[in-house]
Motif scaffolding. Structure first.
Motif, short mmCIF file in Angstrom:
data_model
loop_
_atom_site.label_atom_id
_atom_site.label_comp_id
_atom_site.label_asym_id
_atom_site.label_seq_id
_atom_site.Cartn_x
_atom_site.Cartn_y
_atom_site.Cartn_z
N GLU A 169 120.89 49.58 -74.41
CA GLU A 169 119.86 48.64 -74.87
C GLU A 169 119.37 48.97 -76.27
OE1 GLU A 169 116.92 48.45 -71.78
OE2 GLU A 169 118.43 47.71 -70.36
N GLN A 170 119.15 50.26 -76.54
CA GLN A 170 118.68 50.63 -77.88
C GLN A 170 119.74 50.35 -78.93
OE1 GLN A 170 117.11 54.62 -78.30
NE2 GLN A 170 115.95 54.39 -76.39
N SER A 171 120.98 50.67 -78.61
CA SER A 171 122.07 50.42 -79.57
C SER A 171 122.15 48.93 -79.88
CB SER A 171 123.42 50.89 -79.02
OG SER A 171 123.40 52.26 -78.73
N LEU A 172 122.10 48.13 -78.83
CA LEU A 172 122.20 46.68 -79.00
C LEU A 172 121.06 46.15 -79.85
CD1 LEU A 172 124.07 44.43 -78.07
CD2 LEU A 172 122.54 44.01 -76.17
N THR A 173 119.85 46.61 -79.58
CA THR A 173 118.69 46.15 -80.34
C THR A 173 118.87 46.46 -81.82
OG1 THR A 173 117.30 46.59 -78.43
CG2 THR A 173 116.19 46.33 -80.54
N HIS A 174 119.31 47.67 -82.14
CA HIS A 174 119.49 48.03 -83.54
C HIS A 174 120.60 47.24 -84.21
CE1 HIS A 174 117.08 51.71 -82.55
NE2 HIS A 174 116.64 51.44 -83.76
N LEU A 175 121.66 46.99 -83.47
CA LEU A 175 122.76 46.21 -84.05
C LEU A 175 122.31 44.78 -84.35
CD1 LEU A 175 125.62 47.45 -81.73
CD2 LEU A 175 125.55 47.76 -84.20
N VAL A 176 121.59 44.19 -83.41
CA VAL A 176 121.13 42.82 -83.61
C VAL A 176 120.18 42.74 -84.80
CG1 VAL A 176 119.74 40.98 -82.58
CG2 VAL A 176 121.46 42.15 -81.21
N LYS A 177 119.40 43.81 -85.00
CA LYS A 177 118.45 43.83 -86.12
C LYS A 177 119.14 43.80 -87.47
CE LYS A 177 114.52 46.19 -84.22
NZ LYS A 177 113.75 47.40 -84.15
N LEU A 178 120.44 44.10 -87.51
CA LEU A 178 121.17 44.02 -88.78
C LEU A 178 121.21 42.58 -89.27
CD1 LEU A 178 124.20 46.36 -88.01
CD2 LEU A 178 122.23 46.88 -89.45
N GLY A 179 120.96 41.65 -88.35
CA GLY A 179 120.84 40.25 -88.76
C GLY A 179 122.13 39.55 -89.10
N LYS A 180 123.28 40.13 -88.64
CA LYS A 180 124.55 39.47 -88.96
C LYS A 180 124.91 38.48 -87.85
CE LYS A 180 126.04 43.37 -91.65
NZ LYS A 180 127.01 44.42 -91.92
N THR A 181 125.72 37.47 -88.19
CA THR A 181 126.06 36.46 -87.17
C THR A 181 127.20 36.96 -86.30
OG1 THR A 181 127.44 35.41 -88.84
CG2 THR A 181 125.29 34.42 -88.43
N TYR A 182 126.88 37.92 -85.45
CA TYR A 182 127.85 38.49 -84.53
C TYR A 182 127.32 38.48 -83.11
CZ TYR A 182 131.17 40.49 -87.88
OH TYR A 182 132.14 40.66 -88.83
N LYS A 183 128.23 38.38 -82.14
CA LYS A 183 127.89 38.67 -80.76
C LYS A 183 128.30 40.13 -80.56
CE LYS A 183 128.91 34.05 -78.92
NZ LYS A 183 129.75 33.26 -78.00
N TYR A 184 127.57 40.86 -79.72
CA TYR A 184 127.88 42.27 -79.51
C TYR A 184 128.05 42.59 -78.04
CZ TYR A 184 126.12 42.99 -84.28
OH TYR A 184 125.92 42.94 -85.63
N ILE A 185 128.94 43.54 -77.76
CA ILE A 185 129.04 44.12 -76.42
C ILE A 185 129.01 45.63 -76.62
CG2 ILE A 185 130.57 44.49 -74.45
CD1 ILE A 185 131.69 41.64 -75.14
N VAL A 186 128.10 46.29 -75.91
CA VAL A 186 128.01 47.74 -76.01
C VAL A 186 128.23 48.32 -74.61
CG1 VAL A 186 126.56 49.70 -76.64
CG2 VAL A 186 126.28 47.52 -77.83
N THR A 187 129.16 49.27 -74.48
CA THR A 187 129.37 49.90 -73.17
C THR A 187 129.17 51.41 -73.34
OG1 THR A 187 131.72 50.35 -73.45
CG2 THR A 187 131.12 48.19 -72.59
N CYS A 188 128.70 52.04 -72.27
CA CYS A 188 128.43 53.47 -72.34
C CYS A 188 128.89 54.13 -71.05
CB CYS A 188 126.94 53.69 -72.54
SG CYS A 188 126.42 55.41 -72.33
#
Lengths: 107, 116
Positions: free
Chosen positions: B49-68
């Protein structure tokens, strides 16, 4: 033309077949695991793309030897809830666990 | 029918940037901890969740999937693989491997460009 959707049951069957085909009936073998994980993801991916839907796909596979150690996995996705989807299949036999996740993102 | 693909120089996945973001998240969640069966679920959730939040904050037009994946260190073998069907010019992935005395942690980030 109706927008294509990520059908979990369809994807789940594809994943199960790929796992069974690659490791069904095998015992954990350190020297073979790399080619097994590769085979599972590649087989799954090629069957998914053959569905011909306008999706990008990501497939991940984890194989772990059973020896009592704990393994925990989590995933979080930032996408379009109405069109994108995921499916995870957990498989095991006497000597190993296999966890495969497929993510589909609509174009 | 012709397809128009605008070539946007900003639409390249910056793997180093993602790597640093994820490494910091892992450190802040697992940093000094020992493997604890009762806590692992909340750790893996916090990391993604934290990784995803920070990635989204970069403000780029991307969808993200983070697995751990967090695994207790006991000598067992763990192998992972992933395969992606996407646009290799704009989409990308980044894997961060981390470990301490009692556990291994592997985080994958997949970034898929949004076509507008």
């Amino acid at each position: 033309c109706p927008p294509a959707s990520f059908l979990v049951d369809e994807v789940s069957s594809i994943i199960k077949e790929a796992i069974e085909g690659a490791i069904g009936g095998n015992a954990y073998q350190h020297s073979k695991v790399n080619q097994w994980t590769t085979s599972v993801v590649e087989q799954t991916l090629s069957q998914l793309t053959r569905l011909g839907k306008p999706f990008k796909y990501i497939v991940t596979c984890v194989i772990m030897q059973k020896n009592g150690a704990g393994l925990h996995t989590a995933s979080s996705c930032f996408w379009d809830n109405s069109s994108d989807g995921t499916c995870t299949v957990r498989w095991e036999n006497k000597t190993m666990y296999c966890i495969v996740s497929a993510f589909g993102l609509a174009l | 029918m012709e397809e128009f693909h605008p070539h946007n120089d900003e639409m390249i996945f910056n793997a180093d940037e993602a790597h640093n973001i994820v490494k910091e998240c892992i450190e802040s969640v697992l940093g000094k901890a020992d493997y604890n069966q009762n806590k692992v679920n909340q750790w893996t959730a916090a990391i993604v969740e934290q990784s995803l939040t920070h990635l989204v904050k970069l403000g780029k037009t991307y969808k993200y999937i983070v697995t751990c994946a967090v695994m207790q260190r006991s000598g067992a073998g763990l192998h992972t693989a992933s395969s992606c069907f996407w646009d290799t010019t704009t989409d990308g992935t980044c894997t961060v491997r981390w470990e301490n005395r009692t556990m291994n942690c592997i985080v994958n980030v997949f970034a898929v460009a949004i076509i507008l």
